[in-house]
Design an enzyme around this catalytic site. Structure first.
Site, PDB file in Angstrom:
ATOM      1  N   ASP A   1     -14.895  -0.037  64.842  1.00  0.00           N
ATOM      2  CA  ASP A   1     -13.677   0.118  63.947  1.00  0.00           C
ATOM      3  C   ASP A   1     -13.945   1.629  63.727  1.00  0.00           C
ATOM      4  O   ASP A   1     -14.879   2.391  63.837  1.00  0.00           O
ATOM      5  CB  ASP A   1     -13.680  -0.769  62.772  1.00  0.00           C
ATOM      6  CG  ASP A   1     -12.522  -0.267  61.867  1.00  0.00           C
ATOM      7  OD1 ASP A   1     -11.308  -0.016  62.370  1.00  0.00           O
ATOM      8  OD2 ASP A   1     -12.566  -0.315  60.681  1.00  0.00           O
TER       9      ASP A   1
ATOM     10  N   ASP B   1      -5.031   2.950  63.260  1.00  0.00           N
ATOM     11  CA  ASP B   1      -4.364   4.192  63.343  1.00  0.00           C
ATOM     12  C   ASP B   1      -3.626   4.591  64.433  1.00  0.00           C
ATOM     13  O   ASP B   1      -3.529   4.116  65.719  1.00  0.00           O
ATOM     14  CB  ASP B   1      -5.766   5.230  63.022  1.00  0.00           C
ATOM     15  CG  ASP B   1      -6.113   5.135  61.605  1.00  0.00           C
ATOM     16  OD1 ASP B   1      -5.401   4.308  60.710  1.00  0.00           O
ATOM     17  OD2 ASP B   1      -7.286   5.665  61.358  1.00  0.00           O
TER      18      ASP B   1
END
Length: 1406
Positions: free
Chosen positions: A413, A877
């Site tokens: 991540d 994102d």
């Protein structure tokens, strides 16, 4: 409410509440049924609150534990052989002896299981006997009882700082607004407070809550393990339905905070609570080495069968040599002998019993001990201890430590894993005007330098502090286990209140996050807008109102809890009262007149100075908060719900004071704002609230019905909160509906991802061309600023608002209320109502928040790549943000060619993958013929060839959906494995796990996933090894992981050092175990050639048992725990050494069979050297077997000594202790065993042997001859082998200065061979260096971007034109900051922005 007879309450309910529930659960209060028999109670079929996590009882332990142990095939095998030995025809030893080894193994395992279960029993007992308050109708009060006495339908009261005993529907709170705050640290590790609300219609009861008058019926869903879902309704006697959801549920294991007391009715108890349903226990994972071990055990079984067949055939051949029935063959009662075929079968079984130790019975137990030792040393590694969080590495899966040394792919991540998850407000854009906050950039730069200096100063003392905290941690810190998610370790019923401000108590409250230096230009605009507030409140048309709305949205649109600095857990529900100061009668009269006329509720100061502010943090913050004004005043205004008027709460002024430089800022009682703490559920919310506070839009208090904000000039506004639409992954935004206290209008403030907010903006009307042009220009400029923020690695959020009419709100509210009371399709209905409200928004601006990269991340990623590990980043994102972070952490190089794939069409996606793969393959090195995706070797990117480019792949969530739905996984995988790095952006949690499973299953590689949040749980559980980071987002990732660390940089040593050691040690120990057993059992096999294959043994059976269980058991365990083939420093300096584990060099087919051949050779030497020594002598069988047993013992131990690479005191002690123990036991046994094995007994044999010099000569010569080939092989290997591991081992023995010199040269050579230098004249076969292909409406249009059309913000890879990248030491504050406002606005440069936003990389966007 009026009371109802129990009979009427139970009417119609008993027919269902029986044993079976369908979709819903019905709960009735137990009070009317107190004293009734159990079968008359309506909630009788629900679980009690007693928890039991134990597996056994005193009566069931033995049968149940044996049943579980017999699930292991090896145990069944040895028990079967022991039972077979009781058959007189085939027994090889005394029947009782054969049971000893398996009984010892089963007993050791049973003792371990019993101890673990006893610990669970004591923990259960402690929890079940904790006290709580339960309401009883006999005393009409709450009485103290144990948790185990709680039942579904009971009314339970929980006081502040007390742990909740069951899942309780909240019906009463001591808070006047019906709010209760809980801390879920015991459940998910999050320390920030969560807000829970009393069920609607119970929150405004004037009289105290009296449970005996409760007459409702609760209808809710069946128990489930979803912590974020709970729905149902409360049905009153008049059939009115009152809906409730997860915001009204108090979960078992949470702690009450900031609330005097709370009470409610129990809906789930015991094992039906959500906490216990999440307690699935530890997941068993089988390591790669263990899977290989099982295969080799089957080979050993095959070898055993072959040896037994040889023995059976040999016995038959030997017996056929007798012309008549031999004397030792006893005929049956009829005088007939056993048929040869049957005799051969009997001998086959006898040989199996004799040679059974070929299968290592103690290997599994030894492996468990070794892994426990490895886990102990990993957990106590001081270099993996984080003194800031007082946490160490947690090994939560004890059986896969060796897999740490074989990882080939890492899936990571981004937020909170590669970054700190400390959100810092960096920039913002309001109504198309960008404010770069240069002063804030200087503050962050200074903060980074201070951190660096502090780190250097702290380095010499870190080890000492680590040791001190380690001792403290042994007493107070318990390793977090998976079961803690359901059953936390409770140290007591109540906790002490927090006293004083402790940084760790309030999340997201570090100075880096809270101190925001305002932008001078924006601060000036805010002052002017505040001064004109009197005007725009009247007509609402002034453009400056957008600035006020922007910061009001930052302060209001969140779920932040306000507490005080002296009591961080003490919630603030009302604005603090400030000290009044002297007012003139004229000023006071004027202020009251303004209040009465309703024009405005504040009096503003008239004199303001525009003097410059200092760039230092403290001085800038002081100016931002405001200095005293000559005639400043403030007045609190709040909405009057009935009349809608404004009521004066209190007024005061401040004494005017002139600053030294005549600087006059914004007033507002700064000391009040500085004493407030903000407890947020996410770091983004905290950053935005602190940013608003920097501009003196200070959030003072929050309840479920109102929120109070102090404005820059000191006025306090209290907004009535009508609705709060929380953030969810589907909408990607949150909204709050409030009534403005000045305009009385209903305003919807919304913040969320730009990808969704920009699509929800109001469509400008063509009737007003100027307004239409302005809105389009604002949206375009804001989007451009958002792109800049993303390219600079900032997290972006859009801020918008919407004003709705009273009628529209009432209509929407009625639909929302209906959705809240529904049970079926409730989530879909709530989502639909939210979507209907959040439309036609007016864009206010956007924010850029910096999530700083964790320390050591670039070095860690670089080292892992040198180790041959492929790293993929899976994040939610934006692409630009992910690419920027990837460059910062060295995941992508500036010279990489990056392919960015965005499409919604399957055909387009397939075409793009084909074209891109064709281009990439033209630069790929030549491969063997078998290059299919299913080939086991394609897990690694091929070694780069000189002058070949390196590639990166960026793909978004939409395209991933097309890939998985369109069955394009194999093409995507084929392209991805040729890329240096892969970035998956805007990826959903499910997509993350799908990617991990795809790579793991198709490439047949070892995978590791690492993350820190709940959205990473699926990814962590899908990988071979899951690593959780105990960061800012709670402990859910840690609870689902196999290993837990506190920082990403610790992954470097965890894999490169501990992973290498664990794999190498365990692989060598297993190979040694196979060798040891085969070598020893072959001694018995060779003897069969001299005893007519009769199944006899020349070694006493007790000595055979002791040989494996005691004499040679401890040294292999120590070897598996402590041996270090290479030092930790060398493994960190040369990450390439990790590849030996990836290639399974420690445990290969060749390694196993070479060990088997060596065992056969050594057994031949150990048998025939004593045989020829004592040939033609008159010694008995045991006198012949004792020297063989002794030389085999020395040979096996010295074989291990050759394999040991690092000798410690423990190694020497175990070796010497094993030898001493062997001779002591042998001497004592032979001296005391007179009739142990009649008719042939070992009495005094060892004593006689040790008195014979020939015995010592045999014990010396035999091991030398047996081990000479292996010893010479190791010498030749160490002298002539060019293997990297062996060369590193040599380098480890050099002195420090010489080693550093050689190491530098060696690392330079290795890196030169692992990296490529792109050719300056290299052009893509399909296109020039820059290719841009944009996909619109599911069509892909390819356009070539030449030097003339290239964006000015990008550079060529090797081009000489265009702006040059900034120097590494250049500060961002030196860059030109573009502001689209009226003042100090430079000329438009189409793509002008701060130079620091530009990145030197070529991007191929598809």
């Amino acid at each position: 409410m009026t009371s109802v007879a129990p009979e009427s309450l139970a009417a119609g309910v008993f027919r269902r509440i029986g044993a079976k529930e369908d979709k819903l659960r019905t709960v009735l209060p137990n009070l009317p049924f107190e004293g009734h028999r159990k079968k008359e109670r309506p909630n009788r079929d629900y679980d009690t609150n007693i928890i039991k996590t134990t597996k056994y009882t005193l009566l069931s332990f033995l049968p149940k534990n044996l049943f579980e142990q017999f699930h292991r095939f090896a145990n069944i095998y040895f028990v079967g052989l022991a039972a077979l030995n009781f058959v007189p025809v085939v027994n090889a030893f005394q029947p009782g002896f054969s049971l000893i080894p398996i009984c010892v193994i089963l007993a050791i395992t049973a003792i371990k299981d019993a101890w673990e279960d006893f610990r669970r029993y004591t923990a259960d007992k402690e929890i079940n006997n904790m006290s709580c308050l339960i309401y009883t109708s006999t005393l009409k009060d709450y009485v103290e009882k144990c948790w185990k006495d709680v039942r579904v339908g009971d009314f339970v009261k929980v006081v502040c700082n007390e742990i909740i005993p069951a899942d309780i529907l909240l019906l009463h709170s001591s808070d006047q607004n019906g709010i209760c705050y809980i801390e879920t640290a015991n459940l998910d590790g999050e320390t920030n407070l969560k807000q829970r609300e009393v069920v609607r219609s119970f929150s405004r009861v004037e009289t105290p809550f009296q449970p005996e008058y409760f007459s409702g019926k609760i209808i809710c869903e069946k128990p489930n393990n979803d912590l974020n879902r709970f729905k149902g309704y409360l049905e009153t006697p008049n059939s009115k339905k009152i809906g409730f959801n997860k915001e009204n549920l108090l979960l078992r294991g949470c702690t009450i905070r900031n609330t005097g007391e709370a009470s409610g009715i129990v809906v789930y108890a015991g094992h039906e609570t959500k906490a216990m349903l999440n307690n699935s226990g530890p997941r068993y994972k089988r390591s790669k080495l263990e899977r290989r071990l099982n295969i080799d055990i089957f080979f050993c079984v095959g070898l055993l069968v072959v040896m037994c067949l040889i023995g059976a055939i040999g016995n038959g051949i030997w017996q056929t040599q007798f012309p008549e029935l031999p004397l030792f063959e006893v005929p049956d009662e009829n005088g007939n002998s056993t048929p040869p075929a049957l005799a051969g079968f009997y001998m086959f079984l006898t040989m199996i019993i004799l040679l059974q130790i070929l299968i290592p019975i103690s290997l599994y137990v030894t492996i468990e001990f070794v892994k426990l030792g490895q886990v102990f040393f990993i957990s106590n590694d001081l270099s993996l201890y984080d003194e800031h969080t007082d946490s160490r590495v947690q090994c939560r899966a004890l059986n896969i430590t060796e897999d740490l040394g074989q990882i080939q792919y890492i899936f990571s991540d981004k937020t909170g894993t590669l970054t700190e998850n400390k959100m810092v407000f960096r920039r913002c854009t309001i109504m198309g005007t960008e404010f770069c906050h240069q002063e804030n950039a200087l503050r962050l730069a200074a903060h980074g330098e201070a951190d660096s200096d502090e780190e250097d100063r702290a380095a010499p003392h870190r080890e000492l502090r680590g040791r001190l905290k380690q001792n403290h941690g042994k007493q107070n810190q318990k390793n977090l286990r998976r079961c803690h998610s359901a059953r936390a370790y409770y140290t007591g019923q109540r906790r002490k209140k927090s006293v004083g401000l402790v940084d760790s108590e309030v999340a997201f409250s570090s100075p880096l996050e809270t101190d925001v230096t305002p932008d001078k230009k924006l601060l000036k605009i805010v002052r002017e807008a505040s001064a004109q507030m009197d005007t725009w409140c009247m007509d609402g048309q002034a453009s400056d109102s957008s600035y006020i709305d922007f910061f009001l949205a930052l302060a209001i649109c969140n779920t932040v809890i306000v507490s005080t600095a002296t009591e961080p857990r003490q919630r603030v529900t009302e604005p603090p009262m400030l000290k009044p100061s002297t007012y003139s009668l004229e000023k006071l009269h004027y202020l009251l007149q303004k209040l009465k006329t309703g024009k405005i509720s504040q009096a503003w100061t008239s004199n303001q100075s525009n003097s410059d502010q200092s760039s230092g943090t403290k001085k800038a913050q002081a100016i931002a908060d405001g200095t005293e004004l000559p005639e400043g005043s403030w007045c609190e205004v709040e909405s009057n719900g009935a009349s809608g008027g404004c009521i004066e709460k209190s007024c005061s002024s401040r004494i005017s004071m002139e600053s030294k430089d005549d600087t006059q800022g914004i007033t507002g009682e700064d000391h009040v704002g500085s004493e407030l703490c903000y407890e947020a559920e996410s770091p983004d919310e905290a950053a935005l609230v602190h940013a608003a506070k920097a501009y003196n839009f200070t959030l003072l208090s929050r309840t479920s019905e109102q929120v109070t904000v102090r404005l820059p000039q000191g006025a306090i506004l209290t907004f009535e909160v009508l609705r709060t639409l929380a953030f969810d992954a589907a909408r990607k935004r949150m909204s709050v509906v409030v009534r403005h206290p000045l305009t009385k209008k209903i305003v919807v403030y919304t913040k969320g991802a730009d990808s969704v907010i920009m699509d929800l903006l109001e469509t400008p009307s063509r009737e007003y061309p100027e307004e239409e042009k302005k809105m389009k220009r604002t949206a375009a400029k804001t989007q451009k600023h958002l792109d800049w923020y993303a390219k600079d690695g900032l997290r972006t959020l859009c801020i918008a608002k919407k004003v709705i009419s009273e009628d529209a709100y009432e209509q929407w509210s009625s639909v929302r209320l209906e959705a809240e009371t529904a049970i079926d399709n409730k989530d879909e209905m709530l989502l639909e109502t939210a979507l209907n409200l959040e439309t036609n928004l007016t864009l206010l601006g956007a924010t850029g928040i910096e999530d700083r990269l964790q320390e050591g991340v670039p070095d860690t990623i670089e080292a892992l790549r040198e180790a041959g590990i492929q790293i993929w980043v899976l994040t939610g994102d934006k692409q630009e943000t992910a690419i920027n972070i990837a460059h910062s952490c060295k995941l992508l190089d500036q010279k990489d060619i990056i392919y960015t794939i965005n499409t919604d069409s399957k055909e387009t996606c397939e075409s793009i993958l084909d074209c891109t793969l064709e281009e990439v393959l033209q630069y790929a090195p030549a491969r063997p013929a078998s290059t299919g995706v299913l080939n086991a070797n394609i897990g690694f990117t091929s070694p780069p060839v000189a002058n070949c480019p390196t590639f990166g792949l960026v793909i978004d969530g939409r395209t991933l959906g097309v890939v998985f739905q369109g069955e394009l996984q194999m093409k995507f995988l084929e392209l991805a494995k040729h890329c240096r790095a892969v970035l998956c952006c805007r990826a959903a949690p499910l997509q993350k796990s799908q990617i991990v499973k795809l790579v793991r299953d198709k490439l047949k590689v070892m995978t590791l996933s690492i993350g820190d949040g709940a959205n990473d749980v699926n990814m962590i559980q899908a990988a071979d090894i899951g690593v959780g980071i105990s960061g800012q987002e709670g402990m859910q990732a840690v609870m689902a992981s196999d290993f837990a660390i506190s920082r990403f940089e610790y992954l470097k040593k965890l894999l490169l050092v501990h992973g290498h050691w664990c794999y190498t040690r365990l692989a060598k120990m297993i190979i040694y175990f196979f060798y040891k057993n085969v070598a020893y059992v072959n001694l018995l096999f060779w003897y069969q050639f001299f005893c007519g294959f009769s199944g006899e043994s020349m070694i006493d059976y007790w000595m055979m048992i002791f040989f494996n269980l005691f004499f040679t058991s401890v040294p292999p365990i120590v070897f598996g725990i402590l041996d270090k083939d290479i030092s930790a420093e060398m493994l960190l300096d040369l990450p390439q050494l990790y590849k030996s584990g990836q290639n399974s060099e420690g445990y290969k087919w060749s390694t196993f069979w070479i060990a088997m051949l060596d065992a056969f050779y050594q057994s031949l030497v150990c048998f025939f050297v004593p045989y020829f020594t004592y040939k033609d002598s008159d010694i008995d069988v045991f006198s012949f077997g004792t020297p063989i047993n002794t030389v085999a013992f020395f040979t096996i131990l010295l074989h291990l000594a050759i394999e040991i690479k690092t000798w410690t005191l423990v190694h020497w002690a175990t070796m010497a202790g094993s030898i001493l123990f062997y001779f002591v036991v042998s001497l004592v046994y032979c001296a005391t065993c007179v009739t142990c094995n009649a008719p042939s007994n070992p009495y005094f044999i060892m004593e006689l042997q040790m008195a014979d010099p020939v015995f010592y000569l045999v014990c010396f010569i035999t091991p030398v001859i047996a081990l000479l080939p292996r010893y010479l092989f190791r010498i030749m290997q160490g002298t002539f082998s060019q293997a990297l591991v062996i060369e590193a081992r040599k380098l480890d023995k050099l002195d420090k200065h010489k080693k550093e010199k050689v190491l530098r040269q060696w690392k330079t050579t290795l890196r030169a061979s692992d990296t490529t230098s792109p050719r300056s004249d290299m052009l893509s076969p399909l296109s020039p260096r820059y290719i841009t292909a944009n996909t619109f409406n599911q069509e892909a249009s390819f356009s070539l971007e030449t030097d003339n059309t290239r964006h000015p913000g990008k550079w060529k890879v090797n081009g000489a034109d265009g702006p040059q990248p900034p120097q590494s030491g250049q500060m961002e504050s030196e860059h030109n900051c573009t502001s689209d406002g009226n003042a100090d606005t430079p000329k438009d440069h189409s793509d002008a922005f701060c130079l620091g936003h530009q990145r030197s990389f070529s991007i191929m966007t598809i």
